[in-house]
Design an enzyme around this catalytic site. Sequence first.
Site, short mmCIF file in Angstrom:
data_model
loop_
_atom_site.label_atom_id
_atom_site.label_comp_id
_atom_site.label_asym_id
_atom_site.label_seq_id
_atom_site.Cartn_x
_atom_site.Cartn_y
_atom_site.Cartn_z
N HIS A 35 77.93 41.08 -37.80
CA HIS A 35 77.83 40.62 -39.19
C HIS A 35 77.28 41.76 -40.04
CE1 HIS A 35 73.60 40.28 -38.24
NE2 HIS A 35 73.87 39.45 -37.25
N GLY A 37 74.45 42.39 -41.16
CA GLY A 37 73.17 42.94 -40.69
C GLY A 37 73.41 44.09 -39.72
N HIS A 38 74.30 43.86 -38.76
CA HIS A 38 74.66 44.93 -37.82
C HIS A 38 75.27 46.12 -38.58
CE1 HIS A 38 75.19 41.33 -35.00
NE2 HIS A 38 74.26 42.03 -34.41
N GLN A 62 68.13 39.01 -20.36
CA GLN A 62 67.15 38.71 -21.41
C GLN A 62 67.21 37.26 -21.87
OE1 GLN A 62 68.96 41.68 -24.16
NE2 GLN A 62 68.55 40.18 -25.76
N GLY A 149 66.95 46.48 -35.99
CA GLY A 149 66.64 45.68 -37.17
C GLY A 149 65.24 45.08 -37.11
N LYS A 151 64.65 42.34 -38.27
CA LYS A 151 64.89 40.92 -37.99
C LYS A 151 64.22 40.54 -36.67
CE LYS A 151 67.13 36.96 -37.41
NZ LYS A 151 67.81 36.94 -36.14
N ASP A 152 64.32 41.44 -35.69
CA ASP A 152 63.66 41.26 -34.40
C ASP A 152 62.48 42.22 -34.35
OD1 ASP A 152 65.81 39.49 -32.96
OD2 ASP A 152 66.91 41.11 -33.93
N GLN A 155 60.75 42.99 -31.08
CA GLN A 155 61.62 43.82 -30.24
C GLN A 155 61.52 45.28 -30.67
OE1 GLN A 155 65.79 42.75 -28.96
NE2 GLN A 155 66.29 44.00 -30.73
N SER A 188 73.90 36.34 -35.41
CA SER A 188 75.15 35.93 -34.75
C SER A 188 75.12 34.44 -34.44
CB SER A 188 75.34 36.72 -33.45
OG SER A 188 75.34 38.09 -33.72
#
Length: 281
Positions: A35, A37-38, A62, A149, A151-152, A155, A188
Amino acid sequence: MTQIFKTQDSLKAYISAEKENKKTIGFVPTMGALHKGHLSLIKKAKKKTDIVVVSIFVNPTQFDNKEDLEKYPKTLENDIKLLNKVACDAVYTPTVDDIYSTNITAESFDFDGLEHQMEGKFRKGHFDGVGTIVKKLFEIVRPNIAFFGKKDFQQLQIIKKLVEKEDLNLKIKGCPIFREKDGLAMSSRNVRLSKKHRKEAPFIYKTLKKAKKKFKTHDVEYVQKWVEKKFKKNKLLELEYFTIADEKTLKTITKKDKNIKTRAFIAVYAGDIRLIDNIRF
Ligand code: AMP
């Protein structure tokens, strides 16, 4: 045209040739169902490095939830169209076998406690799986810069820790969260939301923004309780956690401290679909 590599051997040969030509390599690891974002990460990579490599791999080690793994959206044909559109140089789409051979297990990592907070508490073994796949991909792609990102956010911090602890020779670049017009963080998994849950989902970011405002004039406990109350009243969204934490250690804070960078993190169930988001406080 984006070149497609299905095996690590073929990708390694391509990367070696590009490195020989003194090209710098930018890397964007993804699980596909791409999307905007990627794509924002890929565009950033294109600005900073000569050759951009994207990987598309839904990493089994994961996932602690079998159904989430099985139902993870797969849209490879469309992904490749999008990669061509943004002129991505190469995409690596391995099979599980190409990555793990016959040993589909995660390595155990010590990320100095970052792995025990938030997502680590609610998704058992998640960050061992993430560490395992990212380390393997870094060994295959040998990037100069890898893009992740915010977003994570947890991570991202864990990958930075991985690079520090394993003494890997690359830079990690954190990129801003890309959102839908209504504020919902792109993911996603959003395509799996039912109509009514999709309609309600922007409530998450709206609440984070209001909480940020409240944090200016109220203490941590007040904001915590306020958010919890807001979600209790919401019939479609179920709060898993909301926490205000130190960006560096990811530990929950109980008191405001001007000397530390603070961020609020949230995980919410919209029906069966788990959504996460965060905001700088
Ligand atoms: P995923 O395919 O969900 O594993 O994500 C691959 C990369 O894209 C990770 O570094 C994510 O943090 C990043 N990413 C996913 N969604 C967004 C978003 N809405 N904005 C910015 N980056 C994102």
